[in-house]
Design an enzyme around this catalytic site. Structure first.
Site, PDB file in Angstrom:
ATOM      1  N   GLY A 182       0.634   1.621   6.765  1.00 39.90           N
ATOM      2  CA  GLY A 182       2.009   2.036   7.005  1.00 39.90           C
ATOM      3  C   GLY A 182       2.842   0.955   7.677  1.00 39.90           C
ATOM      4  N   GLU A 192      -8.630   7.565  14.281  1.00 41.42           N
ATOM      5  CA  GLU A 192      -8.675   8.593  13.252  1.00 41.42           C
ATOM      6  C   GLU A 192      -9.922   8.394  12.394  1.00 41.42           C
ATOM      7  OE1 GLU A 192      -5.537  10.735  10.307  1.00 41.42           O
ATOM      8  OE2 GLU A 192      -5.656   8.554  10.142  1.00 41.42           O
ATOM      9  N   GLU A 236       4.583   8.822   6.763  1.00 45.08           N
ATOM     10  CA  GLU A 236       3.779   9.933   7.292  1.00 45.08           C
ATOM     11  C   GLU A 236       2.380   9.380   7.449  1.00 45.08           C
ATOM     12  OE1 GLU A 236       1.235  12.376   7.886  1.00 45.08           O
ATOM     13  OE2 GLU A 236       1.483  13.204   5.871  1.00 45.08           O
ATOM     14  N   GLY A 247      -0.306   7.812   4.497  1.00 43.09           N
ATOM     15  CA  GLY A 247      -1.621   7.201   4.568  1.00 43.09           C
ATOM     16  C   GLY A 247      -1.916   6.686   5.953  1.00 43.09           C
ATOM     17  N   LYS A 293       2.981   5.136  -6.938  1.00 42.60           N
ATOM     18  CA  LYS A 293       1.678   4.466  -6.960  1.00 42.60           C
ATOM     19  C   LYS A 293       0.701   5.372  -6.215  1.00 42.60           C
ATOM     20  CE  LYS A 293      -1.039   2.313  -4.962  1.00 42.60           C
ATOM     21  NZ  LYS A 293      -2.499   2.618  -4.687  1.00 42.60           N
ATOM     22  N   CYS A 342      -4.657  14.716   7.733  1.00 46.78           N
ATOM     23  CA  CYS A 342      -4.027  13.933   8.797  1.00 46.78           C
ATOM     24  C   CYS A 342      -3.826  14.745  10.064  1.00 46.78           C
ATOM     25  CB  CYS A 342      -2.701  13.361   8.317  1.00 46.78           C
ATOM     26  SG  CYS A 342      -1.539  14.607   7.707  1.00 46.78           S
ATOM     27  N   THR A 382      -2.219   4.349   9.326  1.00 41.54           N
ATOM     28  CA  THR A 382      -1.176   3.715  10.120  1.00 41.54           C
ATOM     29  C   THR A 382      -1.086   2.217   9.870  1.00 41.54           C
ATOM     30  OG1 THR A 382      -1.310   5.419  11.831  1.00 41.54           O
ATOM     31  CG2 THR A 382      -0.378   3.307  12.484  1.00 41.54           C
ATOM     32  N   GLU A 383      -2.209   1.534   9.720  1.00 44.98           N
ATOM     33  CA  GLU A 383      -2.153   0.089   9.547  1.00 44.98           C
ATOM     34  C   GLU A 383      -1.476  -0.298   8.230  1.00 44.98           C
ATOM     35  OE1 GLU A 383      -2.661  -1.742  12.140  1.00 44.98           O
ATOM     36  OE2 GLU A 383      -3.161   0.165  13.094  1.00 44.98           O
TER      37      GLU A 383
END
Length: 497
Positions: free
Chosen positions: A239, A389, A256, A234, A181, A290, A236-237
């Site tokens: 993730g 970020e 990652e 992508g 996706k 990143c 963190t949230e």
């Protein structure tokens, strides 16, 4: 299905062919440089994901059963596809996310190099025999590695093909099949790659399937009971939500995630080289990476010189058409992202930061997505701009007085993806690189990579590693096999270790 101008409608790619979605919603794809919409893809449904997972599941036994020579040859044939279509795929990348063609084209050859690297690893792969003294050395034990099954991969928009293939190649090299996706901002290059691999490589149908869509489609992949391993790159949230889905289904997961990487310039550093590294770390790719070295810590003895040099260099950056090989910085990927970057800059100023350079959209650029390279001073390490970020061309330059202080500040973040150290003092280099909490640390260089070396983060920057043998191991599980050599009948209640 090469790139076509105009508003072209693309479809999912499942089991070796393009298939229409069961839903009616579509997502527009635009060129960030001009804002022109040039294509659209389906908003994937649960039924679409079911079909892709079923295709991957059906293709799994044959693909898993291929011997290592056959799998090696498939990977080699895939590498040739990327070499032969580098120009087309690079242009697709740029037209989706606005990143420089001078960066995107080398990435296509890097993918080919990666495929050949993993072809060699597959060819040389072997199990492990473990010596044991159980039953007076009468037991033989060996370990083999097997694929998980169907891998669900969710990838971002900043380097779509490169990051997508980093997952796909390791997954299929290990014997898994794949449901992909891609980001809703950059889905078309993944569809084109899938069709090219089906048409021109030896990859069997059903091994690589692409379902397009936004967050709902990603959630369907993450939560699907037919997916055995999840891999996400992508924010963190998001993730965290992917990790939660893996936990619910007792699946393994590779994450990652984001970064807020420190770049530390010590008194012994070569200032010109260090400034070049800062530029490379945060303004190249418009900061949409990143590993962006967006927190620049400079020793107080060099601080004024570094800021002055950095401002001078930033003012000379050429912003323009990302398809022009002479352009040094292109637009941000889409308007909502531009607004997020701008909001971070404005908030920083409200919190007391000073804009030494940039902070605005240049007046002489088309579209709505350009942002000047931005340098902020008078920043405290606990400010939002220094902790979150931003994923844009924004750097905070902060002074420090001694080594212990700067190491503490470098680690005062929830992230731990990368770092840069600029020093000619070798003892200091060893001390600082050991003390910094990050998965990748560059010394007197920044943002270089190689497939034989693992990549991943500490803390909130992720779980697991990509690239190298470690990346291959993320996509396979270990089986331990015990064989009795003695033929003796033991006491059934005697347990030996």
């Amino acid at each position: 299905m090469a790139f076509e101008s105009g508003d072209h409608e693309y479809s999912h790619f499942i089991d070796g062919e393009f298939v229409e979605s069961t839903g009616d919603e579509r997502i527009a794809v635009s060129y960030p440089y001009t804002g022109e919409t040039w294509g659209s893809v389906p908003e994937g449904t649960a039924e679409d994901v079911d079909r892709a997972v079923d295709a991957a599941r059906e293709a799994l036994p044959e693909w898993k059963g291929q011997n290592r020579t056959e799998r090696r040859d498939v990977l080699q044939s895939m590498a040739t596809v990327f070499e032969e279509h580098a120009d087309e795929l690079a242009e697709l990348e740029t037209r989706q996310n606005g990143k420089l063609i001078r960066e995107m084209k080398p990435q296509m050859f890097a993918v080919a190099e990666m495929l050949r690297h993993y072809a060699s690893l597959v060819d040389a792969d072997r199990g492990e025999v473990i010596p044991l003294d159980t039953k007076d050395d009468g037991v033989f034990n060996y370990v083999v590695h097997e694929p998980y099954g169907v891998v669900g991969g969710i990838t971002p928009w900043n380097s779509p093909v490169l990051l997508g293939m980093t997952k796909l190649v390791c997954a299929i090299a290990a014997g898994n099949t794949f449901v992909h996706k891609p980001s809703e901002q950059t889905p078309i290059s993944a569809l084109r790659v899938a069709s090219l691999l089906s048409e021109e490589s030896d990859l069997p149908d059903g091994v690589y399937n692409v379902v397009t869509g936004a967050g709902k489609a990603g959630a369907e992949v993450s939560d699907h009971e037919g997916v055995d391993h999840l891999s996400f790159t992508g924010g963190t949230e998001v993730g965290r939500r992917v990790g939660e889905a893996a936990g619910r289904n007792i699946n393994s997961v590779t994450l990652e995630l984001g970064g807020k990487s420190p770049n530390i310039i010590f008194p012994s550093a070569d200032v010109d080289n260090a400034v070049n590294g800062v530029m490379k770390g945060v303004f190249a790719a418009s900061g949409q990476t990143c590993v962006a070295g967006s927190r620049v810590f400079v020793h107080e003895s060099l601080y004024d010189e570094v800021v002055e040099t950095l401002v001078s260099r930033a003012s000379d950056v050429s912003l323009g058409d990302p398809l022009d090989p002479q352009t040094e910085m292109g637009p941000l990927a889409y308007r909502e992202h531009w607004e997020s970057v701008k909001e971070h800059i404005d908030t920083a100023v409200e919190d007391g930061a000073t804009v030494a350079y940039g902070g605005e959209r240049p007046a002489d650029t088309p579209g709505e997505c350009f942002m000047q390279p931005t340098i902020l001073t008078d920043v405290e390490n606990d400010m939002r701009v220094a902790q979150e970020e931003i994923f844009g061309p924004v750097t905070c330059v902060m002074p420090f007085s001694d080594e212990e202080e700067v190491v503490e500040k470098a680690n005062e973040t929830r992230f731990g993806l990368a770092a840069g150290v600029w020093s000619e003092d070798m003892r200091q280099i060893f001390r600082v690189t050991e003390a910094i909490e990050a998965g990748t640390i560059w010394v007197n260089e920044y943002r270089i990579a190689g497939w034989p070396t693992p990549f991943g983060g500490f803390k909130d920057s992720g779980v697991g590693r990509e690239q190298a043998k470690e990346g291959l191991d993320e996509y396979r599980q270990t089986k331990s096999i015990w064989i009795d050599k003695t033929g003796e009948v033991d006491d059934p209640f005697k347990i030996e270790f």
